[in-house]
Motif scaffolding. Structure first.
Motif, short mmCIF file in Angstrom:
data_model
loop_
_atom_site.label_atom_id
_atom_site.label_comp_id
_atom_site.label_asym_id
_atom_site.label_seq_id
_atom_site.Cartn_x
_atom_site.Cartn_y
_atom_site.Cartn_z
N VAL A 119 -39.22 11.23 28.94
CA VAL A 119 -38.96 10.43 30.14
C VAL A 119 -38.40 9.10 29.67
CG1 VAL A 119 -39.96 9.27 32.13
CG2 VAL A 119 -40.79 11.54 31.48
N ASP A 120 -37.27 8.69 30.23
CA ASP A 120 -36.61 7.47 29.76
C ASP A 120 -35.90 6.82 30.93
OD1 ASP A 120 -35.26 5.46 28.46
OD2 ASP A 120 -34.46 6.73 26.88
N ASP A 121 -36.33 5.62 31.30
CA ASP A 121 -35.70 4.91 32.42
C ASP A 121 -34.53 4.04 31.97
OD1 ASP A 121 -36.98 2.84 31.13
OD2 ASP A 121 -38.04 2.09 32.90
N GLY A 122 -34.16 4.10 30.66
CA GLY A 122 -33.02 3.34 30.17
C GLY A 122 -33.31 1.89 29.89
N SER A 123 -34.57 1.48 29.99
CA SER A 123 -34.91 0.07 29.83
C SER A 123 -34.89 -0.40 28.38
CB SER A 123 -36.29 -0.21 30.43
OG SER A 123 -37.28 0.60 29.80
N ALA A 124 -34.84 0.54 27.43
CA ALA A 124 -34.80 0.16 26.01
C ALA A 124 -33.70 0.94 25.30
CB ALA A 124 -36.15 0.43 25.36
N ASP A 125 -32.54 1.09 25.95
CA ASP A 125 -31.47 1.88 25.34
C ASP A 125 -30.74 1.13 24.23
OD1 ASP A 125 -29.98 0.07 26.77
OD2 ASP A 125 -28.87 1.55 27.95
N ASP A 126 -31.18 -0.10 23.94
CA ASP A 126 -30.63 -0.83 22.80
C ASP A 126 -31.47 -0.62 21.55
OD1 ASP A 126 -32.74 -2.16 23.99
OD2 ASP A 126 -31.99 -4.16 23.53
N VAL A 127 -32.47 0.27 21.63
CA VAL A 127 -33.36 0.55 20.51
C VAL A 127 -33.35 2.04 20.22
CG1 VAL A 127 -35.74 0.44 19.66
CG2 VAL A 127 -34.85 -1.40 21.11
N ASP B 9 -39.94 0.75 31.44
CA ASP B 9 -40.00 -0.71 31.54
C ASP B 9 -40.15 -1.37 30.17
OD1 ASP B 9 -39.87 -3.11 32.87
OD2 ASP B 9 -41.99 -3.15 33.39
N GLY B 10 -39.42 -0.86 29.19
CA GLY B 10 -39.42 -1.46 27.86
C GLY B 10 -40.63 -1.15 27.02
N VAL B 11 -41.49 -0.23 27.47
CA VAL B 11 -42.69 0.15 26.73
C VAL B 11 -42.59 1.62 26.32
CG1 VAL B 11 -45.22 0.36 26.79
CG2 VAL B 11 -44.09 -1.53 27.98
N VAL B 12 -42.96 1.90 25.07
CA VAL B 12 -42.98 3.27 24.55
C VAL B 12 -44.41 3.78 24.58
CG1 VAL B 12 -42.48 4.75 22.57
CG2 VAL B 12 -41.01 2.79 23.06
N TYR B 13 -44.61 4.94 25.20
CA TYR B 13 -45.92 5.58 25.26
C TYR B 13 -45.84 6.86 24.44
CZ TYR B 13 -46.39 2.52 29.34
OH TYR B 13 -46.42 1.42 30.18
N LEU B 14 -46.80 7.05 23.52
CA LEU B 14 -46.79 8.24 22.69
C LEU B 14 -48.21 8.62 22.30
CD1 LEU B 14 -47.31 6.95 19.64
CD2 LEU B 14 -44.88 6.40 19.83
N THR B 15 -48.38 9.86 21.87
CA THR B 15 -49.65 10.29 21.30
C THR B 15 -49.49 10.31 19.79
OG1 THR B 15 -48.97 12.60 21.66
CG2 THR B 15 -50.46 11.62 23.27
N VAL C 99 -50.92 5.71 22.67
CA VAL C 99 -50.58 4.35 22.27
C VAL C 99 -49.42 3.85 23.12
CG1 VAL C 99 -49.86 2.88 20.36
CG2 VAL C 99 -51.30 4.87 19.91
N ALA C 100 -49.49 2.61 23.53
CA ALA C 100 -48.39 1.96 24.25
C ALA C 100 -47.94 0.77 23.42
CB ALA C 100 -48.84 1.50 25.63
N LEU C 101 -46.64 0.71 23.10
CA LEU C 101 -46.14 -0.42 22.30
C LEU C 101 -44.80 -0.91 22.83
CD1 LEU C 101 -43.97 1.32 20.49
CD2 LEU C 101 -45.93 1.64 18.99
N ASP C 102 -44.53 -2.15 22.57
CA ASP C 102 -43.30 -2.78 23.03
C ASP C 102 -42.12 -2.21 22.25
OD1 ASP C 102 -41.10 -4.95 22.93
OD2 ASP C 102 -42.46 -5.70 24.48
N ALA C 103 -41.10 -1.74 22.97
CA ALA C 103 -39.99 -1.07 22.32
C ALA C 103 -39.19 -2.00 21.42
CB ALA C 103 -39.06 -0.45 23.37
N ARG C 104 -39.15 -3.29 21.72
CA ARG C 104 -38.29 -4.20 20.97
C ARG C 104 -39.02 -4.96 19.86
NH1 ARG C 104 -36.45 -4.03 26.14
NH2 ARG C 104 -34.24 -3.48 26.35
N THR C 105 -40.34 -5.09 19.98
CA THR C 105 -41.09 -5.85 18.98
C THR C 105 -42.07 -4.99 18.19
OG1 THR C 105 -42.91 -6.45 20.46
CG2 THR C 105 -40.96 -7.87 20.47
N GLY C 106 -42.43 -3.83 18.71
CA GLY C 106 -43.43 -2.99 18.06
C GLY C 106 -44.85 -3.42 18.34
N GLU C 107 -45.03 -4.49 19.10
CA GLU C 107 -46.38 -4.96 19.42
C GLU C 107 -47.13 -3.88 20.19
OE1 GLU C 107 -48.61 -8.23 22.30
OE2 GLU C 107 -46.42 -8.19 22.12
N ILE C 108 -48.34 -3.56 19.76
CA ILE C 108 -49.14 -2.55 20.44
C ILE C 108 -49.79 -3.17 21.66
CG2 ILE C 108 -51.14 -1.03 20.24
CD1 ILE C 108 -50.42 -0.60 17.33
#
Length: 478
Positions: free
Chosen positions: A328-336, A372-378, A394-403
């Motif tokens: 699922v991808d809303d395109g909010s982090a397509d620069d990463v 919304d710029g957040v990556v969710y994964l198991t 885990v939920a982390l920021d797509a641009r900074t990697g901050e969890i």
């Protein structure tokens, strides 16, 4: 005269002049009542605004393809697909609209299926052109046009799963996925096609001896030709079973187009070729955002060749691992762009240049969600946040990697979402975590729904598949 008082009568002057002294008490009650009404009105209006804001927040991802219908705590079977499994073959999501097709000898039928009931929302029948006849039994398919809620469909099976050896006259149909309105239909010779960015790309070829020359044609969604570009030539594939295998096809994303055949890859921008790449056999090609091309071995494993990233600026990077695919991808982090690299790190790079942005130690267990710029994964170790050897979401920021948050699940599997929570399959239930902060929510009880069955989240529906390959059906639950 006793008991009488002398008074002065005023005959002229305003009659509404209030006498001096305190106002009558009934006027104080009127003002108090009016003030109370005003306060209540403000409170009610404020609550309405808060409720509307809450609804907007909860439904903000409902138009993203792959996002499920809202899941109650105790889901039930909503409807069942046909046992032959063909009802949704060739279907696609255009926003929240599920568009499916069927083909007969005379009529091409496009319809929107209500994901909550399986009923047709609208149905559009398009006469099949005499120059594009099929045998009536072939499975057609549709793809999003990438603009204006339009879907593009082909009459017949030509596309990514079947490419004929020669050009075939193919009828293309464009419909409005929200209303079913027929926007355009036309017939053109092609061997494969795709759509994206509000355009339709078709690839045709001509053969001379042992050489195949390809031409890419761009149409708008009204069927008008916008551009025609001869790409180049490749050697005709040998007609032997032991010949090396190559990807063949066309993809369009973010104004870029990639076409590949026999190890040659042409990358185009706005219809013009910007470079030509070479890739080895048995390698898949995927065009991503910002013109990025990912080249990955068909059988990627711990001892196979690396994935190669070809960035639009000409930079090339070899990756010891493989790409992470968003379900699922809303395109909010397509620069990463995310890759899973050996021996166990999730790495993020700038999608235009390949510049490293961050890395996190961990092992994702499947595809991810990007919202919304957040990556969710198991993950199998919680990226150092939850105990080692513990499966986590885990939920982390797509641009900074901050969890942002991490929660142990004790079960694996890929994450899924209805836009309100993240779910992980626990066989007879779904573990649930709030999308925003990871708060543990009540499990979604699947008792009696998933016995001897497998779960799918394709086309924005939580489906339970059961039966054999020859007699397989799916119950859509929600």
């Amino acid at each position: 005269m006793a008991g009488l008082q002398q008074v002065e009568l005023v005959e002229d002057g305003p009659l509404d002049v209030a006498p001096a002294g305190p106002r009558p008490s009934r006027r104080r009650w009127a003002w108090a009542t009016g003030g109370l009404v005003a306060v209540v009105g403000l409170l009610v209006g404020g609550q309405v605004a808060l409720d509307a804001r809450h609804v907007r927040h909860e439904t903000r991802f409902d138009d993203v393809p792959g996002v499920l219908l809202p899941l109650p705590q105790r889901p039930s079977a909503l409807w069942t697909t046909k046992a032959d499994g063909t009802e949704l073959d060739g279907a696609t999501q255009v926003g929240r609209h599920l568009v499916a097709v069927t083909t007969s000898d005379e009529v091409f039928t496009v319809r929107e299926i209500d994901r909550a009931s399986g009923a047709a929302v609208w149905t559009t029948a398009v006469p099949v052109d005499d120059d594009a006849r099929t045998d009536g039994g072939t499975q057609s398919f549709c793809v999003p046009a990438g603009a204006d809620d339009l879907a593009v469909c082909a009459v017949g099976p030509i596309g990514p799963n079947w490419i004929p050896a020669e050009n075939m006259s193919t009828q293309l149909v464009v419909v409005d996925a929200g209303t079913g309105e027929l926007v355009a239909t036309w017939v053109t010779p092609l061997r494969t096609w795709t759509a994206g960015d509000g355009e339709v790309q078709t690839a045709s070829s001509r053969t001379a001896g042992d050489v195949v020359t390809w031409t890419l044609t761009t149409f708008d969604t009204a069927g008008q030709r916008r551009a025609r570009q001869e790409l180049g030539s490749v050697a005709a594939p040998p007609g032997t079973d032991d010949a090396p295998g190559y990807d063949i096809g066309v993809q369009a994303v973010d104004g870029y187009t990639a076409f590949t055949d026999q190890g040659a890859v042409w990358r185009l921008r706005d219809g013009a070729v910007i470079d030509e790449l070479e890739i080895p056999s048995e390698t898949s090609i995927e065009l991503g955002p910002r013109g990025l091309i990912r080249s990955t071995p068909w059988n990627l494993g711990p001892d196979t060749a690396d994935t190669t990233l070809f960035f639009a600026d000409g930079t090339t990077r070899a990756v010891e691992g493989g790409p992470v695919y968003a379900m699922v991808d809303d395109g909010s982090a397509d620069d990463v762009v995310l890759t899973m690299e050996r021996p166990g790190s999730l790495v993020a790079r700038d999608a235009s240049s390949g510049r490293p942005l961050w890395s996190q130690p961990g092992t994702p267990l499947g595809g991810d969600l990007v919202l919304d710029g957040v990556v969710y994964l198991t993950a199998s170790d919680g990226f150092g946040v939850t105990p080692a050897s513990t499966t986590s979401v885990v939920a982390l920021d797509a641009r900074t990697g901050e969890i942002r948050w991490a929660r142990p699940t004790n079960v694996g599997g890929w994450p899924m979402t209805d836009g309100r929570a993240v779910y992980v399959d626990a066989t007879t239930s779904l573990r649930a975590f709030a999308l925003d902060d990871g708060t543990t929510l009540p499990d979604r009880d699947l008792t009696g729904l998933t016995q001897d069955a497998s779960i799918s989240t394709g086309l924005g529906m939580l489906s339970v598949y059961s039966g054999t390959d020859d007699d397989r059906s799916a119950a859509v639950i929600g």
